[in-house]
Motif scaffolding. Sequence first.
Motif, PDB file in Angstrom:
ATOM      1  N   HIS A 200      11.586  52.733  48.130  1.00 28.94           N
ATOM      2  CA  HIS A 200      10.308  52.440  48.788  1.00 28.94           C
ATOM      3  C   HIS A 200      10.519  51.525  49.998  1.00 28.94           C
ATOM      4  O   HIS A 200      10.087  51.823  51.101  1.00 28.94           O
ATOM      5  N   SER A 201      11.241  50.439  49.790  1.00 26.15           N
ATOM      6  CA  SER A 201      11.521  49.500  50.885  1.00 26.15           C
ATOM      7  C   SER A 201      12.577  50.056  51.825  1.00 26.15           C
ATOM      8  O   SER A 201      12.694  49.629  52.971  1.00 26.15           O
ATOM      9  N   GLY A 202      13.362  50.975  51.310  1.00 26.98           N
ATOM     10  CA  GLY A 202      14.458  51.517  52.108  1.00 26.98           C
ATOM     11  C   GLY A 202      15.652  50.599  52.214  1.00 26.98           C
ATOM     12  O   GLY A 202      16.622  50.904  52.907  1.00 26.98           O
TER      13      GLY A 202
ATOM     14  N   GLU B 263       3.799  58.388  53.253  1.00 23.81           N
ATOM     15  CA  GLU B 263       2.627  57.512  53.241  1.00 23.81           C
ATOM     16  C   GLU B 263       2.486  56.875  51.859  1.00 23.81           C
ATOM     17  O   GLU B 263       3.017  57.366  50.883  1.00 23.81           O
ATOM     18  N   TRP B 264       1.730  55.814  51.772  1.00 19.99           N
ATOM     19  CA  TRP B 264       1.594  55.127  50.491  1.00 19.99           C
ATOM     20  C   TRP B 264       0.302  54.337  50.453  1.00 19.99           C
ATOM     21  O   TRP B 264      -0.177  53.912  51.497  1.00 19.99           O
TER      22      TRP B 264
ATOM     23  N   GLU C 287      -4.783  60.408  47.504  1.00 19.07           N
ATOM     24  CA  GLU C 287      -4.054  61.427  48.268  1.00 19.07           C
ATOM     25  C   GLU C 287      -2.608  61.491  47.791  1.00 19.07           C
ATOM     26  O   GLU C 287      -1.671  61.143  48.500  1.00 19.07           O
ATOM     27  N   VAL C 288      -2.469  61.956  46.580  1.00 20.67           N
ATOM     28  CA  VAL C 288      -1.153  61.921  45.942  1.00 20.67           C
ATOM     29  C   VAL C 288      -0.163  62.899  46.554  1.00 20.67           C
ATOM     30  O   VAL C 288       1.040  62.755  46.367  1.00 20.67           O
ATOM     31  N   VAL C 289      -0.645  63.903  47.278  1.00 22.53           N
ATOM     32  CA  VAL C 289       0.293  64.900  47.812  1.00 22.53           C
ATOM     33  C   VAL C 289       1.259  64.296  48.824  1.00 22.53           C
ATOM     34  O   VAL C 289       2.271  64.905  49.150  1.00 22.53           O
ATOM     35  N   ASN C 290       0.951  63.094  49.329  1.00 21.95           N
ATOM     36  CA  ASN C 290       1.878  62.469  50.265  1.00 21.95           C
ATOM     37  C   ASN C 290       2.810  61.459  49.612  1.00 21.95           C
ATOM     38  O   ASN C 290       3.586  60.793  50.285  1.00 21.95           O
ATOM     39  N   ASN C 291       2.725  61.331  48.291  1.00 23.63           N
ATOM     40  CA  ASN C 291       3.637  60.463  47.565  1.00 23.63           C
ATOM     41  C   ASN C 291       5.019  61.106  47.472  1.00 23.63           C
ATOM     42  O   ASN C 291       5.139  62.331  47.464  1.00 23.63           O
TER      43      ASN C 291
END
Lengths: 323, 323
Positions: free
Chosen positions: A77-79, A120-121, A126-130
Motif C-alpha cells: 500500500h505504501s510502496g 485508488e483507495w 467503489e471496490v472495483v478500484n481496490n
Amino acid sequence: MIKTSEIVKRILQHNEGKINSVYFVAAGGSLVDMYVSYYFLQAESTTLTTGWYTSNEFVHVQPKRLGANSIVFVCSHSGSTPESVEAAHVAQQAGAVTVGLTFNAKAELLKYSDEKIVYEWGNEREVVNNPMAIMLDMSAQILAGLEGYDQLPAFRDAFAKIDTIVDNAIDQVQPRTKAFADKYAHEKMFYILGSGPSFGHAYGFAICSLMEMQWLDAAPIHSGEYFHGPFEVTDKNKPYIVLESVGRTRPLDERALKFLHKYAEKVEVVDAKELGLDMIDSKVAEFFNPILFYTILSEYRAKLADKRDHSLDVRRYMGKVPY
Amino acid sequence: MIKTSEIVKRILQHNEGKINSVYFVAAGGSLVDMYVSYYFLQAESTTLTTGWYTSNEFVHVQPKRLGANSIVFVCSHSGSTPESVEAAHVAQQAGAVTVGLTFNAKAELLKYSDEKIVYEWGNEREVVNNPMAIMLDMSAQILAGLEGYDQLPAFRDAFAKIDTIVDNAIDQVQPRTKAFADKYAHEKMFYILGSGPSFGHAYGFAICSLMEMQWLDAAPIHSGEYFHGPFEVTDKNKPYIVLESVGRTRPLDERALKFLHKYAEKVEVVDAKELGLDMIDSKVAEFFNPILFYTILSEYRAKLADKRDHSLDVRRYMGKVPY
C-alpha cells in the motif's frame, strides 16, 4: 475500473509468451488481498503454477521455477515495505516480469516493477478500484489469454454489479454491526472462520483488523479444519465470526455454523448470500466473496473501534520503533 | 525406514510417467505432517505443480489440473476420516494415482489408495517411520526421478542421522520443558511463530496440541508476517513459542525473536540449531526442522498436560457428538 487489458497483453508477451507461473508476493493486508487471485489460479488453471508468499519468505526462498517464464505480482500500500520492495527486486533479477501495485505513485516498489499500477483507495463503495479486484481481474485475463478461460464475460458482468452489491450490503449491515459492537466490545479474543476464496480474509480480519488495529487476540480457522482440532475449544463464552461464502465451499461453512449454533452462543455470521452476492453468475460468484467481505468486515471493525474507543489508526510498534 | 523406492517407481510410471502435479490432502494433524513435503516441492521443483489442501476443501474444489498426470497423497491416522476417504475417492475417480498413508491396516482410506502405506507410530525416538518422514522421503525421490534432483545422498544421510539427533534432543530438553510447564501452566492463550518448512508445525502445535488436546486458545503466526500486523498485540504478558529453524528462513525467525526479546517477557524458543539439526548437510537440513520440532514440541505438550492435569487424550466433541 482501472483498465488493465493493455498491461495484461504486454505481460503475456514476456519471454515470447512462455508463461508457466504466477506468484503473489506481499505482506500483511496486501498479502490478504492476493489470496483470492491465488485461489482462483490454483483451482482453475491447468498449465500454471502459482504461489502465495509473505515477502520476506520469498526473498529468502525463491521457488526454483522463478525466472523468465514467471509473472510476479507484488503489492504494498505504501510502496515502501522493505521486504516487498526487495521481493520485486529479486523477482526482476531472476528475469520474471514484475507487476507492482501501490497507492503511492512515488513508491520505491515501482523501481522494480515492470508494470506499475497505482490504485485508488478510501472509497469503500467503489471496490472495483481496490488492488484485490484489480489483481483478480488481471488473473482472469491472464488465464483467458493463456488457456482460453471462458468466463471473462461473467467476470465483466460481476465487476459491473459488485459495487452496487457492496453498496447495498453496507446499508443492510448498519444495525447488525452496531449490535455486534455493543455485544462484543469487552471480548479479548476472536476466532474467524472461512473457507475457499474467503480464507484469506478470515486470516486478514484476524491479523489486520483485530490484532493490528484493535490490539485484540485473534486466530483464523479454515472452516474445513475446524472439526479436526480447533473445535475442541468451542464453548458458550468464545466469540466466533463466520464468513459464510457463496460457492463451492459453502457446505464447509454451513457445517461449522451448524455446530457452532449448537455449542456456542457468541456467533456472528456474515453471509455473502444474504448480502446479495448470489446476484452474480454462479460460475464466478465465489471469487467475489472476499471483495464483499472486506468492505463488510470493515464496517464491523469500524463500529467495534468506535465502541471500544480505540482508533483504527493507532499503533504502538509499527512505524514507531525499529524492527 | 519403510522402503518406498518400489512404490515411487510405480507411481512415476503412472500414465506413462507424465506426472505434472503432486497434491497433499488431509485434515488436522495429518495435514500438518504434509506441509514440509509441499514446501519442498513448491521450492525445489521446476516442473511440478503442488498443493496443500484440507480434505473437505479438496472434495468440494478439486484443482482443474487434477487428473491422470497427478499424484495425490492422502493421510489419515485412523484411516477413517470421512473427508479424507472421500478426497482419495474423488482423486482416484479423476484418474490420479493415490497414495494412502494410515496407521490402520484395515482403513477405509486404503480402498481408494492405489498405493498403501501402513506406518508405525508411537515410538517418538524412531521418527523415520512417521508419515511426515515417509512423505518427505518419497517427495525427494519423486523429484529425483522426474527432474534429477541431486540431493538424494544428502537426504539419505540426513535420514540416517535424524533419529539420533531427535533422541539426543529429547534428553536435552527435559529440564526446559518442565520449566516451561511450571511457568506457563496457567496461561490461556499462546502464539506460535515459525517460518519456511516449519510453519506447518507452528499451525499444528496451535490447533492440535493446544486447542484440541489442551482446550487452550492458540494461533499460529508466520515469522515473516509477524511485523505486518500481528506484532501489535505483543506485550509482557503474552506467551510466545518460537520455532527457530535451521535453513534459509532462519533470519525471519531471528528477527521476530530479537523483537520479542525486547518487548515480550514470556518467550519460549525452540531452536533447531541448538538441538543439533546442523549436524545435517546444510543443503537439505531445513527440510528436517519439522521432524525435529514435532517430537520436541510433543515433549512440551506432555509436560504441560501433566502440570495442568489435563490428559492429552480427553475430548469433549471429537468422536463424542455428531458433527
